[in-house]
Design an enzyme around this catalytic site. Structure first.
Site, short mmCIF file in Angstrom:
data_model
loop_
_atom_site.label_atom_id
_atom_site.label_comp_id
_atom_site.label_asym_id
_atom_site.label_seq_id
_atom_site.Cartn_x
_atom_site.Cartn_y
_atom_site.Cartn_z
N LYS A 124 0.83 -1.21 0.00
CA LYS A 124 0.00 0.00 0.00
C LYS A 124 0.87 1.26 0.00
CE LYS A 124 -3.01 0.59 3.55
NZ LYS A 124 -3.09 1.91 4.20
N SER A 125 1.88 1.30 0.86
CA SER A 125 2.73 2.50 0.97
C SER A 125 3.44 2.78 -0.35
CB SER A 125 3.79 2.29 2.06
OG SER A 125 3.18 2.20 3.31
N ARG A 141 3.01 6.01 -3.19
CA ARG A 141 4.17 6.83 -3.58
C ARG A 141 4.42 6.75 -5.08
NH1 ARG A 141 4.22 5.65 1.65
NH2 ARG A 141 5.52 6.79 3.14
N ARG A 149 -8.51 12.19 12.78
CA ARG A 149 -7.09 11.87 13.02
C ARG A 149 -6.23 13.14 13.00
NH1 ARG A 149 -5.42 6.82 9.52
NH2 ARG A 149 -3.61 6.99 10.90
N SER A 183 7.36 8.71 12.24
CA SER A 183 6.22 8.55 11.34
C SER A 183 6.64 8.79 9.91
CB SER A 183 5.12 9.54 11.73
OG SER A 183 4.26 9.78 10.62
N GLN A 212 4.64 9.05 7.51
CA GLN A 212 3.72 10.00 6.89
C GLN A 212 4.19 11.43 7.12
OE1 GLN A 212 -0.25 8.98 8.19
NE2 GLN A 212 -0.26 7.10 6.99
N ASP A 221 1.98 -1.23 11.84
CA ASP A 221 0.66 -1.64 11.34
C ASP A 221 0.30 -3.07 11.72
OD1 ASP A 221 0.21 0.83 10.22
OD2 ASP A 221 0.93 0.26 8.23
N LYS A 237 -4.49 5.59 15.04
CA LYS A 237 -4.59 4.95 13.72
C LYS A 237 -6.06 5.02 13.26
CE LYS A 237 -0.30 4.06 13.13
NZ LYS A 237 0.40 4.78 12.08
N ARG A 241 -7.62 -3.39 9.73
CA ARG A 241 -6.68 -4.34 10.35
C ARG A 241 -7.27 -5.02 11.59
NH1 ARG A 241 -2.55 -3.30 6.90
NH2 ARG A 241 -1.93 -1.12 6.63
C1 S3P Z 1 2.42 4.76 6.29
C2 S3P Z 1 2.98 5.11 7.48
C3 S3P Z 1 2.47 4.66 8.78
C4 S3P Z 1 1.52 3.49 8.64
C5 S3P Z 1 0.55 3.68 7.52
C6 S3P Z 1 1.26 3.87 6.20
C7 S3P Z 1 3.02 5.28 5.04
O1 S3P Z 1 1.78 5.72 9.41
O2 S3P Z 1 0.82 3.27 9.85
O3 S3P Z 1 -0.32 2.55 7.42
O4 S3P Z 1 2.69 4.78 3.94
O5 S3P Z 1 3.83 6.21 5.12
P1 S3P Z 1 2.53 6.76 10.39
O6 S3P Z 1 3.53 7.48 9.59
O7 S3P Z 1 1.44 7.67 10.89
O8 S3P Z 1 3.11 5.91 11.49
#
Ligand code: S3P
Length: 429
Positions: free
Chosen positions: A22-23, A27, A122, A167, A169, A315, A342, A388
């Protein structure tokens, strides 16, 4: 609201492939959209979260074609995105909203980002604050800390930012803004979070330097379109790893999984619990480590989890909690306060659900203690709208004394639309 009832299984066996990471999928769209040339993505995850990212970039004028196999993104260059005609809806996706807010901070147009009822609760201050320091003007609900966020970007300056939380993100949001900033932008975090942005920035020709827990991006460097092959998502594989470990007489091969060391905390933790997990045929694809994962039923024991492994497994805690519930002895989880922000509060959600299965769980502010048991009871549990949690409780059902019904499972489509058919295939009666 959809629910599912899952019966106990006799074993978990077979060879499977899990959907794309997914990440990395998020990107690939983002960098492809602002690169020069046509980026081709294979193995892209067509979950709802990634579709939110795709729709947002289409709304900014990016041509993204999908023939069912590959995604082709016609890049607009660093400064080619168009002002969207409407609010950008990021759905349930924290990665979409936080990363895109960084990228939009670099654009000289106005935009508004929002999401569903969960995403709008969030915390956004964690990105709004550093992006404002760079010169973005961002307004939002609750003093600019909650979505919807309205962004007036452009004219950014590089900053050196010490993130209070580990993080990816936050880090990636600032890095994306950094592509548009004057000079260098540096982010340092307490422990290293997933480094997919660093790797993909490099793959696309950005100027990126990493140094331990820090990363520096130089602004104004054009990106070049690339071929990206997305590996299977270890966060999706994790449900099946735990399924095979806790169900007797199991042997499962999960092929083509991303095993980036910033993501393999779950393997380290489960191996420390006595899990028989082997990485087979390690290789590198599009700048990311990949392997097949072979798992066999194991007698698990409790462990202590804290410190730098936490962001490397962030995660996977819901399903690690399921493994802990079946282990001999107590598992303690600490330094995991982030789980409270989360898709839902995952500490409370897992504590409540595991208690329904007869497990003794004590919550702490930044984690929990789980006393493992040979016996998990059948029960009715709730996903709390969190994919999840829904999948983790479905895995617990494989070893419960009778069926478990999981309510509100529509959320599974955000990250793993094929989860239930795949579970049905490998969980033998
Ligand atoms: C992610 C970063 C994580 C993760 C999320 C995906 C990403 O979050 O929990 O499912 O793709 O950068 P955080 O950066 O808030 O920890």
């Amino acid at each position: 609201m959809n629910s599912i009832t899952i019966q106990p299984a006799a074993s978990v066996r077979g060879d499977i492939v899990v959907p794309g990471d997914k990440s990395i999928s998020h990107r690939s769209i983002m960098l492809g959209a602002i690169a020069t040339g046509v980026t081709t993505v294979r193995g892209f995850l067509r979950g709802e979260d990634n579709m939110s990212t795709m729709h947002a970039f289409r709304a900014m004028g990016v041509d993204i074609a999908d023939d069912g196999e590959t995604i082709q993104i016609t890049g607009m260059g660093l400064h080619g995105l168009k002002e969207p005609g409407d609010v950008l809806d990021c759905g349930n996706s924290g990665t979409t909203i936080r990363l895109i807010t960084g990228l939009l901070s670099g654009q000289s147009f106005f935009s508004v980002v929002t999401g569903d009822q969960y995403l709008r609760k969030r915390p956004m201050k964690r990105v709004v604050e550093p992006l404002s320091l760079m010169g973005a003007r961002i307004a939002g609900r609750n003093n600019g800390t909650l979505a919807p966020l309205a962004i007036n970007g452009g004219s950014l300056k590089g900053i050196s930012y010490r993130s209070p939380v580990s993080s990816a993100q936050i880090k990636s949001s600032i890095m994306l803004a950094g592509l548009y900033a004057d000079g260098e932008t540096n982010v340092t975090e307490p422990s290293l979070s997933r480094d997919h942005s660093e790797r993909m920035f490099r793959h696309f020709g950005a100027s990126v330097e990493t140094n331990g827990r820090g990363v520096t991006v130089r602004g104004g460097v054009e990106l070049t379109a690339q071929e990206v092959t997305v590996p299977g998502d270890i966060s999706s594989a994790a449900f099946f790893i735990v399924a095979a470990l806790i169900t007797p007489n199991s042997e499962l091969l999960i092929k083509n999984v991303g095993v980036n060391p910033t993501r393999t905390g779950v393997i380290d933790i489960l191996q420390a619990m006595g899990g028989d997990i082997q990485l087979v045929d390690p290789r590198e694809v599009s700048g990311e480590p990949v392997a097949d994962i072979l798992v066999r039923s194991s007698r698990l024991k409790g462990t202590n989890i804290s410190g730098s492994v936490v962001p490397r497994a962030i995660d996977e805690f819901p399903v690690i909690c399921v493994a802990a519930a079946r282990a001999e002895g107590v598992t303690t989880i600490r330094d995991a306060r982030e789980l409270r922000v989360k898709e839902t509060d995952r500490i409370t959600a897992m504590a409540v659900n595991l208690k329904r299965l007869g497990i003794t769980v004590t919550e702490t502010e930044d984690g929990m203690d789980i006393a493992g048991s040979e016996q998990l009871l059948g029960a009715a549990v709730d996903s709390c709208g969190d994919h999840r949690i829904a999948m983790s409780m479905s895995i617990a059902a494989l070893v419960a004394s009778s069926a478990i019904t999981v309510a509100d499972i529509g959320c599974v489509a955000t990250s793993f639309p094929t989860f239930f058919p795949l579970l049905e295939k490998v969980a033998l009666k």
